[in-house]
Write an enzyme that holds these catalytic residues in place. Structure first.
Site, PDB file in Angstrom:
ATOM      1  N   PHE A   1      -7.050  10.367 -90.330  1.00 59.11           N
ATOM      2  CA  PHE A   1      -7.075   8.882 -91.323  1.00 59.11           C
ATOM      3  C   PHE A   1      -8.008   8.093 -90.813  1.00 59.11           C
ATOM      4  CE2 PHE A   1      -5.059   4.852 -91.936  1.00 59.11           C
ATOM      5  CZ  PHE A   1      -4.737   4.933 -93.155  1.00 59.11           C
ATOM      6  N   GLY A   2      -8.801   7.786 -91.932  1.00 57.33           N
ATOM      7  CA  GLY A   2      -9.797   6.746 -91.815  1.00 57.33           C
ATOM      8  C   GLY A   2      -9.269   5.522 -92.488  1.00 57.33           C
ATOM      9  N   TYR A   3      -9.665   4.210 -91.665  1.00 56.36           N
ATOM     10  CA  TYR A   3      -8.966   3.022 -92.199  1.00 56.36           C
ATOM     11  C   TYR A   3     -10.503   1.935 -92.340  1.00 56.36           C
ATOM     12  CZ  TYR A   3      -9.123   2.128 -87.404  1.00 56.36           C
ATOM     13  OH  TYR A   3      -9.638   1.946 -85.691  1.00 56.36           O
ATOM     14  N   GLY A   4     -11.590   2.554 -91.926  1.00 54.20           N
ATOM     15  CA  GLY A   4     -12.836   1.542 -91.834  1.00 54.20           C
ATOM     16  C   GLY A   4     -13.898   2.497 -92.517  1.00 54.20           C
ATOM     17  N   SER A   5     -15.039   2.539 -91.736  1.00 59.01           N
ATOM     18  CA  SER A   5     -16.251   3.098 -92.551  1.00 59.01           C
ATOM     19  C   SER A   5     -15.660   4.564 -92.626  1.00 59.01           C
ATOM     20  CB  SER A   5     -17.246   3.167 -91.656  1.00 59.01           C
ATOM     21  OG  SER A   5     -17.061   3.951 -90.369  1.00 59.01           O
TER      22      SER A   5
ATOM     23  N   GLU B   1     -17.597   7.412 -83.100  1.00 64.59           N
ATOM     24  CA  GLU B   1     -16.714   6.287 -82.640  1.00 64.59           C
ATOM     25  C   GLU B   1     -16.601   5.988 -81.239  1.00 64.59           C
ATOM     26  OE1 GLU B   1     -15.131   4.941 -84.987  1.00 64.59           O
ATOM     27  OE2 GLU B   1     -15.929   6.133 -86.675  1.00 64.59           O
TER      28      GLU B   1
HETATM   29  C1  SIN Z   1     -12.087   4.392 -88.927  1.00 65.68           C
HETATM   30  O1  SIN Z   1     -13.014   4.055 -90.070  1.00 65.68           O
HETATM   31  O2  SIN Z   1     -11.128   4.972 -89.286  1.00 65.68           O
HETATM   32  C2  SIN Z   1     -12.494   3.808 -87.672  1.00 65.68           C
HETATM   33  C3  SIN Z   1     -13.417   2.535 -87.510  1.00 65.68           C
HETATM   34  C4  SIN Z   1     -14.789   2.715 -88.171  1.00 65.68           C
HETATM   35  O3  SIN Z   1     -15.623   3.621 -88.086  1.00 65.68           O
HETATM   36  O4  SIN Z   1     -15.274   1.891 -89.128  1.00 65.68           O
END
Ligand code: SIN
Length: 190
Positions: free
Chosen positions: A24-28, A99
């Site tokens: 699950f990605g929530y940012g980039s 990460e």
């Molecule tokens: C994410 O995107 O899920 C983790 C934080 C990031 O890499 O911005």
């Protein structure tokens, strides 16, 4: 905890090798998926809030002038929308490096449309990690984001790309949208 979490993550094997798993990605990871995946689906996780509380010394800032990127904080009743990717376990190797500035693999329950759910992974940066910055007044965070930049580009682009990606998903995120408004306002005043 050391700043580089790559090695720690390689011990955090929650899914069987040779099988695909949900990330699950929530940012980039929503808008910059530079890795192989079998499918991707909008998804949400419950009880977590997205916050620009994690320092970025390696991507969107430098050790001397860190940027701010997102992590998740526990928040009962809050929904965090993002993008789920079904990946092979060996895809986690390069993701651990991407990460590495404080994020650890954690298991969470992902919810898809129509009541479907599945266990998956997130990269989570808790307040125990050395790069954690925590909360600050909105204006201070916006000023930091408006000026920081690192090897992956400007911190401002990270925020505005995330904002667009969330809008495209139809997601609500008061914290992210307020920061984006503030950064645009600062830019308008330059
Ligand atoms: C994410 O995107 O899920 C983790 C934080 C990031 O890499 O911005």
């Amino acid at each position: 905890m050391t700043l580089d979490t790559t090695w720690l993550n390689q011990q955090r094997v929650f899914f069987e090798e040779g099988q695909s798993l949900w990330l699950f990605g929530y940012g980039s990871l929503i808008w910059k998926a530079e890795f192989a995946y079998h499918e991707r689906r909008p998804a949400r996780i419950e009880g977590w809030a997205r916050r620009f509380w994690q320092g970025s010394h390696d991507h969107r800032g430098t050790p001397k002038s860190p940027g701010r990127v997102v992590t998740l904080v526990e928040s009962p009743g809050t929904t965090c929308q993002g993008m789920a990717y079904r990946i092979d376990a060996d895809t986690l190797g390069p993701l651990d490096i991407r990460e590495k500035n404080g994020y650890l693999r954690e298991r969470v329950m992902l919810h898809f449309a129509e009541g479907e759910h599945a266990e998956g992974l997130i990269y989570l940066a808790t307040k125990e990690n050395a790069a954690f910055l925590g909360d600050a007044p909105l204006e201070d965070m916006a000023r930091q984001i408006a000026t920081a930049s690192g090897p992956s580009g400007s911190n401002r682009d990270y925020l505005l790309n995330l904002t667009t990606a969330l809008e495209d998903l139809g997601a609500e995120d008061k914290h992210v949208f307020a920061l984006a408004r503030q950064v645009r306002e600062l830019e308008g005043n330059r």
